[in-house]
Write a protein that holds these residues in place. Structure first.
Motif, PDB file in Angstrom:
ATOM      1  N   ALA A 160      30.926  45.673  31.717  1.00  0.00           N
ATOM      2  CA  ALA A 160      32.003  46.553  32.180  1.00  0.00           C
ATOM      3  C   ALA A 160      31.763  47.039  33.603  1.00  0.00           C
ATOM      4  CB  ALA A 160      32.156  47.743  31.239  1.00  0.00           C
ATOM      5  N   PRO A 164      34.380  44.240  37.082  1.00  0.00           N
ATOM      6  CA  PRO A 164      35.177  44.957  38.087  1.00  0.00           C
ATOM      7  C   PRO A 164      34.372  45.223  39.369  1.00  0.00           C
ATOM      8  CG  PRO A 164      35.397  45.991  35.949  1.00  0.00           C
ATOM      9  CD  PRO A 164      34.270  45.024  35.845  1.00  0.00           C
ATOM     10  N   ILE A 168      36.832  44.011  42.285  1.00  0.00           N
ATOM     11  CA  ILE A 168      37.450  45.054  43.113  1.00  0.00           C
ATOM     12  C   ILE A 168      37.035  44.926  44.583  1.00  0.00           C
ATOM     13  CG2 ILE A 168      37.631  47.542  43.513  1.00  0.00           C
ATOM     14  CD1 ILE A 168      37.399  47.937  40.498  1.00  0.00           C
ATOM     15  N   LEU A 171      38.611  41.807  46.230  1.00  0.00           N
ATOM     16  CA  LEU A 171      40.045  41.929  46.499  1.00  0.00           C
ATOM     17  C   LEU A 171      40.272  42.822  47.723  1.00  0.00           C
ATOM     18  CD1 LEU A 171      42.524  40.787  45.164  1.00  0.00           C
ATOM     19  CD2 LEU A 171      42.808  42.931  43.935  1.00  0.00           C
ATOM     20  N   ILE A 172      39.623  43.982  47.705  1.00  0.00           N
ATOM     21  CA  ILE A 172      39.810  44.926  48.812  1.00  0.00           C
ATOM     22  C   ILE A 172      39.350  44.307  50.137  1.00  0.00           C
ATOM     23  CG2 ILE A 172      39.010  47.133  49.742  1.00  0.00           C
ATOM     24  CD1 ILE A 172      39.048  48.268  46.969  1.00  0.00           C
ATOM     25  N   TRP A 227      31.830  51.746  39.980  1.00  0.00           N
ATOM     26  CA  TRP A 227      32.601  50.675  40.628  1.00  0.00           C
ATOM     27  C   TRP A 227      32.808  50.989  42.103  1.00  0.00           C
ATOM     28  CZ3 TRP A 227      37.229  50.519  36.664  1.00  0.00           C
ATOM     29  CH2 TRP A 227      36.810  49.883  35.486  1.00  0.00           C
ATOM     30  N   LEU A 235      31.232  46.110  50.349  1.00  0.00           N
ATOM     31  CA  LEU A 235      32.343  45.792  51.246  1.00  0.00           C
ATOM     32  C   LEU A 235      31.959  45.202  52.602  1.00  0.00           C
ATOM     33  CD1 LEU A 235      35.150  48.487  50.886  1.00  0.00           C
ATOM     34  CD2 LEU A 235      35.380  46.018  50.750  1.00  0.00           C
ATOM     35  N   PHE A 265      52.450  40.072  52.323  1.00  0.00           N
ATOM     36  CA  PHE A 265      51.839  40.181  51.007  1.00  0.00           C
ATOM     37  C   PHE A 265      51.917  38.866  50.249  1.00  0.00           C
ATOM     38  CE2 PHE A 265      51.471  41.452  46.580  1.00  0.00           C
ATOM     39  CZ  PHE A 265      50.428  42.355  46.646  1.00  0.00           C
TER      40      PHE A 265
ATOM     41  N   PHE B  32      41.311  57.233  33.849  1.00  0.00           N
ATOM     42  CA  PHE B  32      39.923  57.670  34.050  1.00  0.00           C
ATOM     43  C   PHE B  32      39.520  58.668  32.965  1.00  0.00           C
ATOM     44  CE2 PHE B  32      37.333  61.121  35.912  1.00  0.00           C
ATOM     45  CZ  PHE B  32      36.139  60.434  35.985  1.00  0.00           C
ATOM     46  N   ALA B  46      34.508  47.585  27.149  1.00  0.00           N
ATOM     47  CA  ALA B  46      34.195  46.721  28.284  1.00  0.00           C
ATOM     48  C   ALA B  46      35.421  45.892  28.659  1.00  0.00           C
ATOM     49  CB  ALA B  46      33.013  45.811  27.950  1.00  0.00           C
ATOM     50  N   ALA B  49      38.015  48.112  30.261  1.00  0.00           N
ATOM     51  CA  ALA B  49      37.569  48.564  31.574  1.00  0.00           C
ATOM     52  C   ALA B  49      37.758  47.452  32.604  1.00  0.00           C
ATOM     53  CB  ALA B  49      36.102  48.988  31.519  1.00  0.00           C
ATOM     54  N   VAL B  50      37.413  46.229  32.202  1.00  0.00           N
ATOM     55  CA  VAL B  50      37.569  45.108  33.122  1.00  0.00           C
ATOM     56  C   VAL B  50      39.043  44.962  33.495  1.00  0.00           C
ATOM     57  CG1 VAL B  50      37.427  42.610  33.306  1.00  0.00           C
ATOM     58  CG2 VAL B  50      35.512  43.891  32.374  1.00  0.00           C
ATOM     59  N   TRP B  52      41.416  47.264  33.413  1.00  0.00           N
ATOM     60  CA  TRP B  52      41.830  48.377  34.253  1.00  0.00           C
ATOM     61  C   TRP B  52      41.382  48.155  35.703  1.00  0.00           C
ATOM     62  CZ3 TRP B  52      38.633  53.408  34.807  1.00  0.00           C
ATOM     63  CH2 TRP B  52      39.252  54.257  35.728  1.00  0.00           C
ATOM     64  N   GLY B  53      40.103  47.854  35.853  1.00  0.00           N
ATOM     65  CA  GLY B  53      39.551  47.707  37.195  1.00  0.00           C
ATOM     66  C   GLY B  53      40.289  46.638  37.983  1.00  0.00           C
ATOM     67  N   VAL B  54      40.499  45.491  37.339  1.00  0.00           N
ATOM     68  CA  VAL B  54      41.032  44.356  38.078  1.00  0.00           C
ATOM     69  C   VAL B  54      42.533  44.499  38.318  1.00  0.00           C
ATOM     70  CG1 VAL B  54      41.348  41.879  38.015  1.00  0.00           C
ATOM     71  CG2 VAL B  54      39.206  42.878  37.234  1.00  0.00           C
ATOM     72  N   VAL B  57      43.548  47.662  40.776  1.00  0.00           N
ATOM     73  CA  VAL B  57      43.471  47.514  42.227  1.00  0.00           C
ATOM     74  C   VAL B  57      44.638  46.678  42.744  1.00  0.00           C
ATOM     75  CG1 VAL B  57      42.097  46.624  44.106  1.00  0.00           C
ATOM     76  CG2 VAL B  57      40.998  47.711  42.213  1.00  0.00           C
ATOM     77  N   TYR B  58      44.944  45.618  42.039  1.00  0.00           N
ATOM     78  CA  TYR B  58      46.014  44.753  42.500  1.00  0.00           C
ATOM     79  C   TYR B  58      47.348  45.493  42.503  1.00  0.00           C
ATOM     80  CZ  TYR B  58      48.712  40.549  43.308  1.00  0.00           C
ATOM     81  OH  TYR B  58      49.539  39.614  43.856  1.00  0.00           O
ATOM     82  N   TYR B  61      47.852  47.801  45.528  1.00  0.00           N
ATOM     83  CA  TYR B  61      48.329  47.084  46.712  1.00  0.00           C
ATOM     84  C   TYR B  61      49.787  46.684  46.550  1.00  0.00           C
ATOM     85  CZ  TYR B  61      43.783  46.512  48.925  1.00  0.00           C
ATOM     86  OH  TYR B  61      42.602  46.733  49.558  1.00  0.00           O
ATOM     87  N   LEU B  62      50.115  46.168  45.364  1.00  0.00           N
ATOM     88  CA  LEU B  62      51.459  45.666  45.097  1.00  0.00           C
ATOM     89  C   LEU B  62      52.495  46.763  45.296  1.00  0.00           C
ATOM     90  CD1 LEU B  62      52.580  42.925  44.062  1.00  0.00           C
ATOM     91  CD2 LEU B  62      52.716  43.969  41.814  1.00  0.00           C
ATOM     92  N   PRO B  87      42.412  50.776  51.874  1.00  0.00           N
ATOM     93  CA  PRO B  87      41.386  51.029  50.844  1.00  0.00           C
ATOM     94  C   PRO B  87      39.977  50.749  51.342  1.00  0.00           C
ATOM     95  CG  PRO B  87      43.231  49.850  49.910  1.00  0.00           C
ATOM     96  CD  PRO B  87      43.473  49.900  51.384  1.00  0.00           C
ATOM     97  N   ALA B  88      39.815  49.646  52.089  1.00  0.00           N
ATOM     98  CA  ALA B  88      38.481  49.323  52.601  1.00  0.00           C
ATOM     99  C   ALA B  88      37.986  50.423  53.525  1.00  0.00           C
ATOM    100  CB  ALA B  88      38.502  47.979  53.325  1.00  0.00           C
TER     101      ALA B  88
END
Lengths: 362, 356
Positions: A160, A164, A168, A171-172, A227, A235, A265, B32, B46, B49-50, B52-54, B57-58, B61-62, B87-88
């Motif tokens: 877990a 991510p 994450i 992607l960022i 994360w 990064l 995009f 969260f 797990a 969570a995976v 959610w995380g993935v 983030v997308y 941005y979208l 974000p970066a």
């Protein structure tokens, strides 16, 4: 003449490399073999005894009379020996005499015979994975019952955190790399230089303040917190790596897509990402291994909460608390290595590419 | 009224521009909280969570992109890049740049971060006996660990290039790279394992016995040599990294150059020092700096093997101890900054490379 010399030097190279490879392999091999040996065996004989070797084996047990004085020379079969000699074991012809039990006055007569310890078991893995109970015979004869540590939860926690923690930041970083490579905005160059400079900032520098923020926000010991930490620490490298790749994609494809009315995009997600798959593959392996194997970041931001602990912390704990329970340590360590080693052997090619991309350009 | 509700009207755009960030924030905050309070089974957790995380983030941005695409062209052109790098930049700023500045500031304060103490922490770091030996150990790590990793890496790369089983040898030597430093610690703890008597299950002591020596407690008693036994672990792990990169750049040395040298009668050793080394010198520099930076930050090995006892403390472990055990934020921060100062030359070197 020349050819012969060449052949000889090739032979030499192969031998030297072979020896180095074996030396490099032995530590892991030892761990691997030990993890399948019964707990008592690990503590008594080295893992290399599973290979054929000559060892002393008891043939006869001699019981001396109980009132033999250990301070005097001890007489066995007409020859006398000292207590010291019998403690270390004394050789006569092909046999060896050694105390089996000094207090009971029992002496072993041993022969040297070819031997192999081929006792293997899956017990260690069972007890580490399910927290099963098992008993160990102590050197003094008593039996100790212990509960194995349960690693399955830590394993899923690590999953877990790692998946991510890999996707994450990638992607960022890819979004940012695309912007740095193909978009115009004020401060572009300055920001990029700062990111390059951050490549080598030791993450220790960030730990104290970030931990304070996390405590204030309640992010400590949470998945989101770790994360974000792994994302920020990964990064700079990933952005730099992806920038090198994305900036080298041919300009024409962007222009024609743009003329066709595609937005930035959709260019990014329909063109750039699919085209960058090789680079994405190599950097994700790298980041994945880094997050999976990480100890410091987890130690600081996950801390003592047992239900979110990851594998590396569990194993470090095992080392600390049960430093000589090798049957647990070896199998636990090997379980933690399973994932990275699988990734490594399946995707070695990409892993190497990722390394090369990071250090030499192109 | 109808006009006002059209999605491209200015009030609607303003509304959306506020709704999207707050909506995103609210949703992820709820998720969260769900994860923090849930009692779900760890496997299911797990998976969720995976997801959610993935996906999370997308979609961030979208959704942001969706709003910005509705703006006028001029505005869009100005704002979109910042959606992409936002974000970066935010994460790096919050979790790396600002903390660095704050740590520098903390290093001038006392243990509780209350009073200003000037350079006192720095003076302590360079004079306190314990802290000085920490710095000495880090130097040992860099001097032996980094140098030998690079040297072995180069040697093995050359050997592998000329041998008949290059791939398998390279895989074997590279493999430790994939293992965590903690697992490597366990592996080597087992090799260095010491117990009194002549029944040794640690490989090194068994070898000592076989050659008639006395078993030793390698990582504890032999100060300061025990540091070297820990450094061996680093060499075991990092040589593969150096080797892979050297191997790639050695293959880039043009064959004609090597042939010409051989025709002129140069032997292999001469070729190595006068052609190959100069040709790959920039790679050697890059690899060396990477390994030096890695070595300066070494933490896991020492923590697992000795916990910093027996005079094996390095800057990173001492930092951890000062911060988490002694709660001395001043010393902790100062040690982190000393690390930072140590890598500044590397930062400058990196930036120079980038300018090229």
């Amino acid at each position: 003449m020349k050819k012969k010399e060449k052949k000889r030097s090739k032979w030499l190279v192969n031998t030297v490399l072979g020896i180095i490879s074996i030396i490099w392999l032995i530590p892991t091999l030892g761990l691997f073999i030990s993890s399948f040996r019964p707990a008592t065996d690990i503590l008594q004989t080295g893992w290399w005894t599973i290979f054929p070797h000559r060892a002393w084996e008891t043939t006869v047990e001699l019981e001396l009379s109980k009132d033999v004085d250990l301070r005097q020379p001890i007489e066995i079969d007409g020859t006398s020996y000292t207590d010291e000699e019998l403690r270390k074991g004394i050789k006569i012809n092909d046999q060896r005499l050694i105390w089996e039990n000094r207090r009971a006055r029992i002496v072993n007569v041993q022969d040297k015979v070819w031997n192999m310890n081929t006792d293997f078991t899956l017990e260690n893995y069972m007890s580490v994975l399910t927290g099963k109970e098992y008993s160990i015979m102590q050197p003094d004869g008593s039996v100790r019952v212990e509960k194995g540590s349960d690693l399955s939860q830590a394993f899923w926690n690590t999953v877990a955190v790692s998946i991510p923690g890999t996707i994450i930041p990638i992607l960022i970083a890819s979004f940012a790399a695309y912007a740095f490579a193909w978009m115009n905005f004020p401060g572009r160059r300055v920001m990029f230089v700062i990111i390059i400079a951050l490549l080598v900032v030791p993450l220790q520098v960030a730990l104290i303040p970030v931990l304070k923020d996390y405590t204030a926000l309640g992010l400590n010991g949470s998945l989101l917190g770790i994360w974000l930490a792994h994302t920020a620490f990964g990064l700079p490298l990933i952005t730099y790596f992806m920038y090198n790749y994305i900036s080298q994609l041919p300009r024409d494809i962007f222009e024609s897509a743009y003329i066709d009315g595609a937005s930035n995009f959709s260019i990014f997600s329909r063109l750039v990402l699919p085209l960058s798959v090789p680079a994405l593959a190599s950097i994700s392996i790298f980041q994945f291994l880094w997050v999976w194997n990480d100890y410091l970041v987890a130690l600081v931001f996950i801390g003592s909460q047992p239900d979110v602990q990851v594998l590396s912390m569990k194993i470090a704990d095992l080392v600390g608390s049960r430093g000589s329970d090798w049957h647990l340590l070896t199998s636990a360590a090997f379980i933690s290595m399973l994932m990275p080693l699988t990734v490594f052997f399946l995707l070695q090619k990409y892993f190497v590419k990722g390394l090369l991309g990071g250090s030499i350009k192109g | 009224m109808k006009n006002l509700l059209r999605i491209n009207s200015t009030p609607m755009l303003i509304f959306l521009s506020i709704l999207i960030p707050t909506g995103n924030f609210y949703i992820h905050w709820r998720i969260f909280l769900f994860f923090r309070d849930t009692e779900l089974n760890s496997l299911l957790l797990a998976v969720l969570a995976v997801l959610w995380g993935v996906v999370g983030v997308y979609t961030i941005y979208l959704s942001f992109n969706w709003v910005v695409e509705k703006y006028s062209d001029r505005l869009k052109k100005g704002i979109l890049p910042f959606v992409f790098i936002g974000p970066a930049v935010i994460l790096l700023g919050w979790l790396l740049v600002l903390p660095t500045v704050r740590t520098i500031y903390l290093s001038f304060l006392d243990a509780q971060s209350v009073h200003f103490v000037g350079l006192a922490n720095y003076v302590a770091v360079f004079t306190d006996r314990l802290l000085v030996s920490t710095l000495r150990n880090n130097l040992l790590w860099v001097a032996f660990g980094a140098t030998l990793s690079v040297a072995f890496g180069l040697l093995i790369a050359i050997l592998a290039d000329r041998s008949s089983y290059e791939r398998i040898a390279k895989s074997i030597i590279f493999m430790p790279m994939a293992i965590s430093l903690v697992a490597a610690g366990v592996i080597w703890k087992f090799i260095y394992y010491f117990q009194p008597g002549d029944q040794q299950v640690g490989l090194l002591n068994a070898i000592m016995l076989a050659f008639g020596g006395e078993p030793q407690a390698w990582t504890s008693m032999l100060q300061p040599w025990n540091n070297l036994f820990l450094i061996v672990i680093l060499i075991w792990m990092q040589t593969g990294f150096a080797m892979v990169i050297f191997s790639a750049s050695i293959k880039g040395v043009p064959d004609q150059m090597l042939e010409a040298a051989r025709v002129d009668g140069a032997n292999e050793v001469r070729i190595f020092f006068s052609i190959i080394i100069p040709y790959i010198s920039s790679t050697i520099l890059a690899v060396t700096t990477t390994i030096v930076v890695f070595t300066l930050k070494i933490f896991d090995i020492v923590m697992v093997m000795t916990g910093g006892q027996y005079d094996t403390e390095v800057v990173a472990t001492q930092f951890y101890r000062q911060f988490f055990m002694y709660r001395n934020f001043g010393y902790g921060s100062t040690l982190a900054i000393v690390l930072l100062i140590a890598v500044i030359p590397v930062i400058i070197f990196n930036l120079r490379q980038f300018r090229k």
